[in-house]
Design a protein around this motif. Structure first.
Motif, PDB file in Angstrom:
ATOM      1  N   HIS A  58       0.805  -1.300   0.151  1.00 11.51           N
ATOM      2  CA  HIS A  58       0.090  -0.091   0.040  1.00 11.51           C
ATOM      3  C   HIS A  58       0.915   1.200  -0.195  1.00 11.51           C
ATOM      4  O   HIS A  58       1.727   1.464   0.845  1.00 11.51           O
ATOM      5  N   ALA A  59       0.763   2.121  -0.839  1.00 15.95           N
ATOM      6  CA  ALA A  59       1.632   3.366  -0.937  1.00 15.95           C
ATOM      7  C   ALA A  59       0.896   4.358  -0.149  1.00 15.95           C
ATOM      8  O   ALA A  59      -0.173   4.491  -0.155  1.00 15.95           O
ATOM      9  N   VAL A  60       1.754   5.185   0.421  1.00 14.98           N
ATOM     10  CA  VAL A  60       1.343   6.399   1.143  1.00 14.98           C
ATOM     11  C   VAL A  60       1.189   7.734   0.432  1.00 14.98           C
ATOM     12  O   VAL A  60       2.103   7.841  -0.752  1.00 14.98           O
ATOM     13  N   LEU A  61       0.585   8.399   0.516  1.00 20.71           N
ATOM     14  CA  LEU A  61       0.415   9.981   0.197  1.00 20.71           C
ATOM     15  C   LEU A  61       0.127  10.881   1.180  1.00 20.71           C
ATOM     16  O   LEU A  61      -0.963  11.091   1.825  1.00 20.71           O
ATOM     17  N   ASP A  62       1.470  11.587   1.304  1.00 15.78           N
ATOM     18  CA  ASP A  62       1.386  12.656   2.354  1.00 15.78           C
ATOM     19  C   ASP A  62       1.918  14.068   1.635  1.00 15.78           C
ATOM     20  O   ASP A  62       2.051  14.035   0.176  1.00 15.78           O
ATOM     21  N   GLY A  63       2.320  14.874   2.311  1.00 15.52           N
ATOM     22  CA  GLY A  63       2.903  16.168   1.669  1.00 15.52           C
ATOM     23  C   GLY A  63       4.068  16.044   0.931  1.00 15.52           C
ATOM     24  O   GLY A  63       4.131  16.876   0.021  1.00 15.52           O
ATOM     25  N   ASN A  64       4.839  15.388   1.654  1.00 16.58           N
ATOM     26  CA  ASN A  64       6.276  14.909   0.924  1.00 16.58           C
ATOM     27  C   ASN A  64       6.229  14.322  -0.397  1.00 16.58           C
ATOM     28  O   ASN A  64       6.750  14.637  -1.185  1.00 16.58           O
ATOM     29  N   VAL A  65       5.457  13.246  -0.074  1.00 12.51           N
ATOM     30  CA  VAL A  65       5.110  12.411  -1.502  1.00 12.51           C
ATOM     31  C   VAL A  65       4.478  13.134  -2.360  1.00 12.51           C
ATOM     32  O   VAL A  65       4.650  13.138  -3.867  1.00 12.51           O
ATOM     33  N   THR A  66       3.488  13.985  -2.358  1.00 16.20           N
ATOM     34  CA  THR A  66       2.960  14.898  -3.118  1.00 16.20           C
ATOM     35  C   THR A  66       3.604  15.636  -3.819  1.00 16.20           C
ATOM     36  O   THR A  66       3.663  15.929  -5.038  1.00 16.20           O
ATOM     37  N   ARG A  67       4.466  16.344  -3.238  1.00 20.36           N
ATOM     38  CA  ARG A  67       5.534  17.281  -3.711  1.00 20.36           C
ATOM     39  C   ARG A  67       6.521  16.751  -4.663  1.00 20.36           C
ATOM     40  O   ARG A  67       6.884  17.042  -5.664  1.00 20.36           O
ATOM     41  N   VAL A  68       7.010  15.635  -4.154  1.00 20.60           N
ATOM     42  CA  VAL A  68       7.886  14.722  -5.045  1.00 20.60           C
ATOM     43  C   VAL A  68       7.331  14.362  -6.164  1.00 20.60           C
ATOM     44  O   VAL A  68       8.115  14.470  -7.496  1.00 20.60           O
ATOM     45  N   GLU A  70      11.166  23.883 -10.432  1.00 20.15           N
ATOM     46  CA  GLU A  70      10.929  22.620  -9.508  1.00 20.15           C
ATOM     47  C   GLU A  70      10.003  23.600  -8.233  1.00 20.15           C
ATOM     48  O   GLU A  70       9.217  22.916  -7.880  1.00 20.15           O
ATOM     49  N   GLU A  71      10.143  24.842  -8.083  1.00 23.03           N
ATOM     50  CA  GLU A  71       9.426  25.485  -7.153  1.00 23.03           C
ATOM     51  C   GLU A  71       8.047  26.005  -7.548  1.00 23.03           C
ATOM     52  O   GLU A  71       7.260  26.552  -6.834  1.00 23.03           O
ATOM     53  N   ASP A  72       8.031  25.480  -8.942  1.00 19.45           N
ATOM     54  CA  ASP A  72       6.489  25.914  -9.309  1.00 19.45           C
ATOM     55  C   ASP A  72       5.551  24.784  -8.834  1.00 19.45           C
ATOM     56  O   ASP A  72       4.411  24.975  -9.152  1.00 19.45           O
ATOM     57  N   TYR A  73       6.061  23.642  -8.530  1.00 18.63           N
ATOM     58  CA  TYR A  73       5.337  22.510  -8.088  1.00 18.63           C
ATOM     59  C   TYR A  73       5.491  22.173  -6.614  1.00 18.63           C
ATOM     60  O   TYR A  73       6.647  22.466  -5.905  1.00 18.63           O
ATOM     61  N   PRO A  74       4.488  21.456  -6.014  1.00 18.80           N
ATOM     62  CA  PRO A  74       2.930  21.371  -6.568  1.00 18.80           C
ATOM     63  C   PRO A  74       2.189  22.637  -6.723  1.00 18.80           C
ATOM     64  O   PRO A  74       2.536  23.556  -5.817  1.00 18.80           O
ATOM     65  N   ILE A  75       1.338  22.679  -7.335  1.00 19.52           N
ATOM     66  CA  ILE A  75       0.421  23.789  -7.871  1.00 19.52           C
ATOM     67  C   ILE A  75      -0.689  23.709  -6.450  1.00 19.52           C
ATOM     68  O   ILE A  75      -1.123  22.811  -6.394  1.00 19.52           O
ATOM     69  N   THR A  76      -0.689  25.009  -5.996  1.00 19.31           N
ATOM     70  CA  THR A  76      -1.513  24.602  -4.701  1.00 19.31           C
ATOM     71  C   THR A  76      -2.336  26.246  -4.511  1.00 19.31           C
ATOM     72  O   THR A  76      -1.872  27.240  -5.260  1.00 19.31           O
TER      73      THR A  76
END
Length: 372
Positions: free
Chosen positions: A143-153, A225-231
Motif C-alpha cells: 500500500h503506497a502512502v500519500l502525504d505532503g512530501n510524497v505529493t511534492r516529489v 521545481e519551485e512551481d510545483y506542486p500547484i496549490t
C-alpha cells in the motif's frame, strides 16, 4: 484531467524504484521507530508524526512508549495520563483517538494491530495515510502512502499541471504512487519517498544536485521545481486576543477541562476565551469566566501576556489574577473544574500556552516579591 502522462513505462518504474531505494539505503536517517518491527510502536510513531516535526517526535516517542510499552498498557491507561504524556505535541485529538483505538484493538483484535486495510481503517483516527504506512512498514503490505512530501516529489517528477490539493489530483497521485511502489520493499519505498521530500525535495530551494531522481524529473529539466506542486494561495493567518482568568481562592487556583471534541479537547485550562469587538480585554476576562463557570470575578491585576501560534491561527493571551466576587463555580456539561495548588498543576495536561502561564506561576512562587 488525462492521466496518461502520470502512467510511467516499465523502464521508468524500475529506474525510479532502484534509484530511490539505493539513495535511501545510503542516506536514511536513524529513527527509533525504524529500529522496530512492532506494529503497535510503528502505529504510535505514525500518529505522532502527523503534522509534527521529526525532531519533536524523537523526544516524545521514547517517553510515551516507556509509559505505555504495549497496546494493552495504552488501552488500560487513564485518558488524562495519556494526554499528559502527549502534552506539547499538539493536535490532541490524535492522542484521544489513539487511546480509544488501542481499546478497540484489545477488545476486538486480541491486542494485535490489524494487518489488513478495512479493519485498520475502522480504528479511530486512522485514515488512508496512516493505514497505508502501518501496513507497509509493519507488515510489508503493498500500500503506497500519500502525504505532503510524497505529493511534492511526485508533482515535480511528473510535472502535475493541476492544483495538487483537489480530490482528482490526490486520486491521480495516489494511483501513481501505487503504480510506482516497489512491492518487494513497500515499507522502505514509502519511507524513502517521504525522506526524499523531507531532506532533498524540500518546499523551497530543493537540493536537486543531491536528488537520485533528477535525471527523470520533468520540473528539474525545465528549471521549474519551485512551481510545483500547484496549490491555492494561502489565506492570511487570523489573530485573536484571548483573556484568561487566574482565579485564586487562598493558595488554590481554579482550572477546568475542555470538552472532548474540538480544539485541545480533553485538556485542562484556565477559564477564558476570545475578546469580542465591543469590549476591553478585562471585560472579556470577566464575561468568559461568567459564561464558563457561572461566577462573577474581580480582577486584582494583570499577570502576564504571551503570544502563541497554532497551526491555523495566532493568539495573544492576556492573563489576569482574579478572585470570586459573587457566586459559586458550576461545571458545565463535560467541563469539570478543580481547585488545585500551583504545585499540583504539573499533574494535569494543559495546552502549551497555558503551560507557559504555569511556568510563570511557579517562578513567581519561588520569588514572592514578583506577585507584589
Amino acid at each position: 484531467m488525462s492521466n496518461d502522462y502520470l502512467t510511467p513505462t516499465d523502464r521508468q518504474r524500475q529506474t525510479f524504484r532502484e534509484d530511490l531505494l539505493d539513495w535511501y539505503d545510503e542516506h536514511k536517517r536513524s529513527m527509533p521507530w525504524r529500529e522496530t518491527n512492532d506494529p503497535y510502536r510503528i502505529w504510535v510513531s505514525e500518529i505522532m508524526l502527523q503534522q509534527t516535526r521529526v525532531d519533536t517526535v524523537r523526544d516524545y516517542y521514547p517517553r510515551f512508549l516507556e509509559a505505555f510499552p504495549t497496546v494493552e498498557a495504552l488501552a488500560e491507561a487513564e485518558r488524562d495520563d495519556v494526554l499528559t504524556y502527549w502534552e506539547g505535541l499538539g493536535f490532541y485529538a490524535r492522542a484521544r483517538h489513539l487511546h480509544e483505538a488501542a481499546q478497540t484493538v484489545v477488545a476486538e483484535h486480541n491486542g494485535t494491530v490489524p494487518d489488513s486495510m478495512d479493519p485498520i481503517r475502522d480504528l479511530k483516527g486512522v485514515g488512508p495515510y496512516t493505514a497505508a504506512a502501518v501496513l507497509s512498514i509493519a507488515y510489508q503490505k503493498p500500500h503506497a502512502v500519500l502525504d505532503g512530501n510524497v505529493t511534492r516529489v511526485l508533482s515535480r517528477v511528473f510535472a502535475l499541471e493541476e492544483d495538487a490539493t483537489t480530490t482528482s489530483a490526490q486520486n491521480a497521485l495516489r494511483a501513481l504512487a501505487n503504480d510506482l511502489l516497489e512491492t518487494a520493499r513497500p515499507g522502505d519505498f514509502n519511507q524513502a519517498l517521504m525522506e526524499l521530500g523531507a531532506l532533498v525535495c524540500t518546499p523551497s530551494t530543493p537540493l536537486c544536485d543531491r536528488c537520485p531522481l533528477q535525471n527523470t524529473c520533468r520540473a528539474h529539466e525545465a528549471g521549474t521545481e519551485e512551481d510545483y506542486p500547484i496549490t491555492p494561495e494561502s489565506e492570511p493567518v487570523p489573530h485573536h486576543d484571548i483573556a484568561v482568568g487566574l482565579v485564586f481562592d487562598g493558595d488554590q487556583i481554579l482550572i477546568q477541562r475542555r470538552p472532548d471534541e474540538g480544539l485541545l479537547g480533553g485538556l485542562w485550562e484556565f477559564p477564558g476565551g476570545k475578546q469580542e469587538d465591543d469590549e476591553t480585554i478585562e471585560e472579556a476576562c470577566r464575561r468568559e469566566v461568567r459564561e464558563e463557570l457561572g461566577i462573577d470575578v474581580a480582577i486584582d491585576d494583570h499577570f502576564y501576556t504571551l503570544s502563541h501560534a497554532y497551526s491555523h491561527f495566532k493568539i495573544t493571551l492576556h492573563a489576569f489574577r482574579c478572585h470570586i466576587d459573587q457566586g459559586t463555580p458550576e461545571a458545565r456539561e463535560e467541563q469539570p473544574f478543580q481547585w488545585v495548588h500551583v504545585s499540583e498543576l504539573d499533574e494535569y495536561a494543559f495546552p502549551r500556552a497555558n503551560r507557559r502561564l504555569i511556568e510563570e506561576l511557579e517562578r513567581r512562587q519561588t520569588e514572592p516579591s514578583l506577585f507584589d
